[in-house]
Design an enzyme around this catalytic site. Structure first.
Site: not given
Length: 197
Positions: A26, A86, A120
């Site tokens: 990310d 996602k 994450c």
């Protein structure tokens, strides 16, 4: 899981180019805009990706809700394969090789860089560990908006059995020897001047 192929007497704790894959989590524009050390994290992650490509370590990346958080930053996206998007914070379910029904084969270690450390990155690392992967999080290539979250995220990861290390340690473990043909190019990556903030 197999022993390090290059030297059966070498410690299993060390990373090897033939037993690892690199995961970039990310590293997106809008997320990085709120990370105080964004330039350093992008730079360190870029070092990891360049070294992985040099040493034939597979690289994957992910993006969290790119419609709202933007794409992976350009300095990295030019080096990365197209990332799956996602909504879950953990990346484990959106990576083909990380699904429970997949065998990890010879590459049973995952090196993780990205953001945010306590969300994450942490959830991905713990999910991968639960699925049998040996996970390594690169402390100077992960970050959070707040330093406390970064610090406690790394502490929790370490306490949960995830290896915490640094970019330079990963690069030298992957290369293993100054006699390696790739060392000259790897050294150029290592000695580059970091950004100043």
């Amino acid at each position: 899981m197999n022993e390090n192929a290059s030297d059966p007497l070498r410690s299993r704790e060390l990373l090897a180019r033939d037993d690892c894959r690199l995961l970039v989590v990310d590293m997106q524009e809008k997320l990085l805009n709120v990370i105080p050390v964004a330039r350093q994290i992008v730079w360190r992650t870029r070092q990891l990706v360049r070294a992985a490509r040099l040493l034939d370590v597979p690289v994957d990346a992910t993006e969290q809700y790119p419609q709202g958080l933007g794409a992976t930053v350009g300095e990295l996206s030019e080096l990365l394969p197209p990332p799956p998007s996602k909504m879950r914070f953990s990346c484990a379910d959106c990576l083909e090789w990380a699904r429970p029904e997949q065998s990890s084969g010879d590459r049973y270690k995952v090196v993780i860089a990205g953001i945010e450390t306590h969300v994450c990155v942490l959830q991905t690392a713990l999910d991968l560990t639960a699925r049998g992967w040996e996970v390594c999080v690169v402390a100077d290539a992960v970050a959070s908006r707040r330093k406390m979250d970064w610090s406690f995220g790394l502490q929790r990861l370490s306490a949960s059995g995830v290896t915490v290390t640094t970019t330079e340690a990963v690069l030298f473990e992957w290369c293993e020897s100054a006699a390696d043909d790739a060392f000259r190019e790897l050294r150029k990556i290592v000695i580059e001047d970091p950004p100043t903030d």
